[in-house]
Design a protein around this motif. Structure first.
Motif, short mmCIF file in Angstrom:
data_model
loop_
_atom_site.label_atom_id
_atom_site.label_comp_id
_atom_site.label_asym_id
_atom_site.label_seq_id
_atom_site.Cartn_x
_atom_site.Cartn_y
_atom_site.Cartn_z
N GLN A 175 -87.97 46.20 -15.46
CA GLN A 175 -87.39 45.67 -16.68
C GLN A 175 -86.96 46.81 -17.62
O GLN A 175 -87.07 46.71 -18.84
N GLU A 176 -86.42 47.88 -17.01
CA GLU A 176 -86.07 49.04 -17.82
C GLU A 176 -84.96 48.75 -18.82
O GLU A 176 -84.91 49.36 -19.90
N THR A 177 -84.07 47.79 -18.51
CA THR A 177 -83.03 47.45 -19.48
C THR A 177 -83.62 46.74 -20.68
O THR A 177 -83.22 46.99 -21.83
N PHE A 178 -84.59 45.88 -20.46
CA PHE A 178 -85.30 45.26 -21.58
C PHE A 178 -85.97 46.31 -22.45
O PHE A 178 -85.94 46.24 -23.68
N VAL A 235 -73.61 48.27 -27.33
CA VAL A 235 -73.43 46.94 -27.92
C VAL A 235 -74.36 45.93 -27.26
O VAL A 235 -75.06 45.17 -27.95
N LEU A 236 -74.39 45.91 -25.94
CA LEU A 236 -75.20 44.90 -25.25
C LEU A 236 -76.68 45.09 -25.51
O LEU A 236 -77.41 44.11 -25.71
N MET A 237 -77.15 46.32 -25.50
CA MET A 237 -78.57 46.56 -25.75
C MET A 237 -78.97 46.13 -27.15
O MET A 237 -80.00 45.48 -27.36
N THR A 238 -78.15 46.45 -28.13
CA THR A 238 -78.46 46.11 -29.51
C THR A 238 -78.42 44.59 -29.72
O THR A 238 -79.33 44.01 -30.33
N GLU A 239 -77.38 43.96 -29.23
CA GLU A 239 -77.24 42.52 -29.43
C GLU A 239 -78.24 41.73 -28.60
O GLU A 239 -78.67 40.64 -29.02
N LEU A 240 -78.64 42.24 -27.43
CA LEU A 240 -79.64 41.55 -26.63
C LEU A 240 -80.93 41.35 -27.42
O LEU A 240 -81.47 40.23 -27.48
N LYS A 241 -81.42 42.41 -28.03
CA LYS A 241 -82.66 42.28 -28.80
C LYS A 241 -82.49 41.32 -29.97
O LYS A 241 -83.29 40.39 -30.17
N ILE A 247 -79.68 40.89 -16.95
CA ILE A 247 -79.75 41.94 -17.98
C ILE A 247 -81.12 42.62 -18.01
O ILE A 247 -81.33 43.54 -18.78
N ARG A 248 -82.04 42.23 -17.14
CA ARG A 248 -83.40 42.80 -17.21
C ARG A 248 -83.49 44.19 -16.62
O ARG A 248 -84.31 45.01 -17.05
N SER A 249 -82.65 44.48 -15.60
CA SER A 249 -82.76 45.74 -14.88
C SER A 249 -81.43 46.12 -14.27
O SER A 249 -80.67 45.25 -13.82
N LYS A 260 -79.70 21.71 -12.86
CA LYS A 260 -79.63 23.12 -13.22
C LYS A 260 -79.51 23.99 -11.97
O LYS A 260 -80.12 23.71 -10.94
N THR A 261 -78.74 25.06 -12.12
CA THR A 261 -78.56 26.00 -11.01
C THR A 261 -79.33 27.28 -11.24
O THR A 261 -79.58 27.70 -12.37
N ASN A 262 -79.68 27.93 -10.13
CA ASN A 262 -80.35 29.22 -10.18
C ASN A 262 -79.39 30.28 -10.71
O ASN A 262 -78.17 30.10 -10.69
N LEU A 263 -79.94 31.36 -11.17
CA LEU A 263 -79.15 32.45 -11.74
C LEU A 263 -79.89 33.76 -11.53
O LEU A 263 -81.08 33.78 -11.22
N SER A 264 -79.17 34.85 -11.68
CA SER A 264 -79.85 36.14 -11.77
C SER A 264 -80.71 36.10 -13.03
O SER A 264 -80.20 35.83 -14.12
#
Length: 507
Positions: free
Chosen positions: A360-363, A315-321, A126-128, A117-121
């Motif tokens: 984590q303001e995007t969350f 779209v991204l905020m709604t679908e993320l949750k 999508i957290r901030s 496995k590789t590291n990732l953001s």
């Protein structure tokens, strides 16, 4: 706190012949042991990797098209075995699911060795909005192998850096908007974001069912075509892939050095102008395309594109949750974070490890959304896909009678900045392809002071074969990939360092 997962298992037996899967895997493990401490691309090596390779070597009659190829997975993609799928978050450190994502199963069926496995953001960036790409609480900071104080971009940071550093020839990344193509470009490798629905997303930690896709990140276009041929296809558990089997093909067969001859290509001039050195490299790339027989058509503007970003965010905020809640509900009982709200609470409770560098303001924004039946979400999705797709890429292709679009992918890598987060000075047209769900290929275009940049090829839905063919022809004619230097900094380079010294005589 950095969590150290098992990193390396090296065999003490004598090396097998060079053509065996075992020897190939042993060599990859040795490269990871030697190179990863400098780059931080690999979170963990699967302790079953050598067993996988030996099992492949015992298969005398049926050897798949990826026989013995060691492949790394971004750590939001599930794989059977003892390793968790963490998305870089301590909240998922116990997420050992015991299942292969279909993309992982397809790689195994083709004869690949799942190396690790590789590291990732963290959380696929999508957290901030103030994040440091390539950083996660599980893996720390991945570094760009062309200059170790530069950012590798994200969110498929480790996948790109591992390939660029020469640890493996191929890794799998995921993209919602830029997460394959940006790190591929900044690390000087090939990255392909497929049409949404060509590759299954089942058992991949999600952001958005409208835009998420997995795709290959490789040393060259040929390897990308091999990987895509293996992983493309329909998955009954992912409705978006219903048409994939009808569109998938042998992508290797599309690779023709003469593929540019007689092809009309649109040049997205509105996606340039943010970097003079990058524009100069872009002009050189355009000259290569013309020398190979392409006809270039300048495209100066796209009306309505400024409205895409706000609609995409809704779209991204709604679908993320919605999508993350659905995924977390399928994780093992050992995972205590069963919803986005639980993850937010976990991060708050473990702020010293999770929130010390950025928040984590995007969350928090996503948690306030009203679900997939919200009229505002439905309208935003319709608007964004129309502006980027039918009225965007499709309209540009038709109006200019071109088969594909080209633009610079991203600026050169920026500094890793723990104070200000990512400081990005521009970007090409990849967002259009991401929002429309269309394919986007980036191929090395050269370097600015040794920092790679990429050339983007963008086309309509299901045009991967065409884009790979065009990218291959450009790659074969240009030879613009550069090896990594692992230098500490651009500023320590011989051509730069003397110019940065303070003046000796001050009057």
């Amino acid at each position: 706190m950095r969590v150290l997962l098992p990193l390396i298992l090296l065999s003490t037996t004598a090396p097998a012949p060079a053509q065996t899967a075992t020897a190939t895997t042993q060599a990859a493990l040795a490269r990871i042991a030697r190179l990863n401490p400098r780059v931080g691309a690999v979170l963990a090596v699967d302790p079953t990797a050598l067993a996988q390779a030996r099992a492949l070597d015992r298969q005398r009659r049926t050897r798949g098209p990826l026989f013995g190829m060691p492949i790394l997975l971004k750590d939001n993609i599930e794989a059977k075995g003892p390793l968790p799928t963490t998305a870089g978050s301590l909240a998922l450190i116990d997420n050992v699911t015991g299942r292969d994502a279909p993309v992982t199963a397809s790689l195994r069926a083709a004869g690949a060795v799942i190396l690790g496995k590789t590291n990732l953001s963290e959380w696929a960036n999508i957290r901030s909005g103030h994040s440091i790409s390539g950083w996660s609480a599980v893996g720390g900071q991945t570094r760009n192998p062309h200059a170790l104080d530069r950012n590798p971009c994200g969110s498929s940071s480790g996948s790109a850096a591992a390939v660029a550093a020469g640890m493996v020839d191929a890794a799998i990344g995921t993209e919602t908007d830029g997460s394959i193509t940006c790190p591929a470009a900044l690390n000087g490798i090939v990255g392909l974001k497929p049409t949404v629905g060509l590759v299954s997303r089942t058992h991949i930690v999600p952001i958005s069912h409208s835009q998420d896709t997995a795709g290959p990140m490789t040393k060259d276009v040929r390897t990308a075509a091999r990987i895509l041929t293996a992983i493309a296809g329909s998955d009954p558990a992912d409705p978006a892939t219903a048409a994939a089997d009808a569109h998938r093909t042998d992508y290797l067969a599309a690779l023709d050095p003469a593929a540019l001859k007689g092809v009309r290509i649109g040049v997205l001039r509105f996606a340039t102008g943010w970097s003079a050195p990058v524009d100069a490299l872009f002009d050189q790339a355009l000259a290569v395309l013309m020398a190979q027989g392409a006809t270039l058509v300048d495209i100066r503007d796209l009306k309505g594109r400024d409205a895409i970003g706000p609609a995409e965010n809704t779209v991204l905020m709604t679908e993320l949750k919605a999508d993350l809640d659905a995924y977390l509900a399928t994780t093992p009982a050992a995972v205590r974070t069963r919803t986005l709200a639980d993850v937010i609470a976990f991060n708050t409770a473990h702020a010293a490890q999770e929130l010390a560098l950025f928040g984590q303001e995007t969350f928090l924004e996503a948690q306030q959304t009203r679900g997939l039946t919200d009229p505002a979400y439905i309208a935003a999705r319709a608007l964004s896909v129309r502006l980027a797709g039918r009225d965007g890429i499709d309209a540009l292709l038709a109006a200019n009678r071109v088969s594909a679009l080209v633009a610079p992918t991203m600026p050169p890598a920026w500094m890793i900045d723990s104070v200000n987060g990512d400081q990005i000075s521009g970007g090409g047209a990849g967002g259009l392809a991401a929002v429309a769900g269309y394919p986007h290929l980036t191929v090395p275009m050269g370097a600015v002071r040794g920092l790679p940049v990429g050339l983007s090829f963008i086309g309509p839905a299901w045009s991967e074969a065409r884009l790979l063919g065009l990218g291959f022809a450009y790659e074969q004619a240009s030879h613009r990939a550069i090896p990594p230097s692992f230098r500490p900094s651009v500023e320590t380079s011989p051509g730069v360092a003397p110019l940065l010294l303070p003046a000796k005589d001050v009057h």
